[in-house]
Design an enzyme around this catalytic site. Sequence first.
Site, PDB file in Angstrom:
ATOM      1  CG  HIS A  70      -1.998  -1.047   1.111  1.00 54.19           C
ATOM      2  ND1 HIS A  70      -3.023  -1.139   2.020  1.00 54.19           N
ATOM      3  CD2 HIS A  70      -2.213  -2.043   0.208  1.00 54.19           C
ATOM      4  CE1 HIS A  70      -3.823  -2.134   1.691  1.00 54.19           C
ATOM      5  NE2 HIS A  70      -3.342  -2.708   0.595  1.00 54.19           N
ATOM      6  CD  GLU A  72      -2.293   4.049   2.871  1.00 49.73           C
ATOM      7  OE1 GLU A  72      -3.511   4.196   3.066  1.00 49.73           O
ATOM      8  OE2 GLU A  72      -1.824   3.207   2.084  1.00 49.73           O
ATOM      9  CB  CYS A  98      -6.504  -0.888   4.798  1.00 52.74           C
ATOM     10  SG  CYS A  98      -4.749  -1.274   5.006  1.00 52.74           S
ATOM     11  CB  CYS A 101      -2.324   1.471   5.932  1.00 51.98           C
ATOM     12  SG  CYS A 101      -1.606   0.576   4.536  1.00 51.98           S
TER      13      CYS A 101
END
Length: 159
Positions: A70, A72, A98, A101
Amino acid sequence: MDRIPWNQYFMAQAVLLSLRSTCTRLEVGATLVRDKRIIAGGYNGSVSGDVHCIDEDCYVVDGHCLRTIHAEMNALLQCAKFGIPTDGSEIYVTHFPCLACTKAILQAGVKTIHYLHDYHNNEYAISLIKQVGANVHQVKLDEKYFSKLQLGEALTENL
């Protein structure tokens, strides 16, 4: 002359980063900021050296692409790789993070999560943000700062 506000500027950077995404399911960008300075950026894509979703499709198991890191996480990992402190920083993300994250962001000492789009906003993630004393803020891009630019659909569809 009206200068672009910081939250518009940093979110626009996250949107631009999302254009580098190699995931075909969702293009996400993230910009880490400390003291009004960009310290890292990330987008969702594969581990360096692995194939990309845009080349061989997503590797989906139980509704999640296992190939993708991801945005992040990529931004946080960039800081870890180069020894850049994240404590007290802020993150600008194109989509609500999410749960995994969110936990990593909070554990890294990020104090404010700015996001552009709602995306499966997890209730536990929201409660964790409050519990640790961090902040969450949805940014709305203001067309007056971007209509002069010829950036195509990427920014204008996010207004």
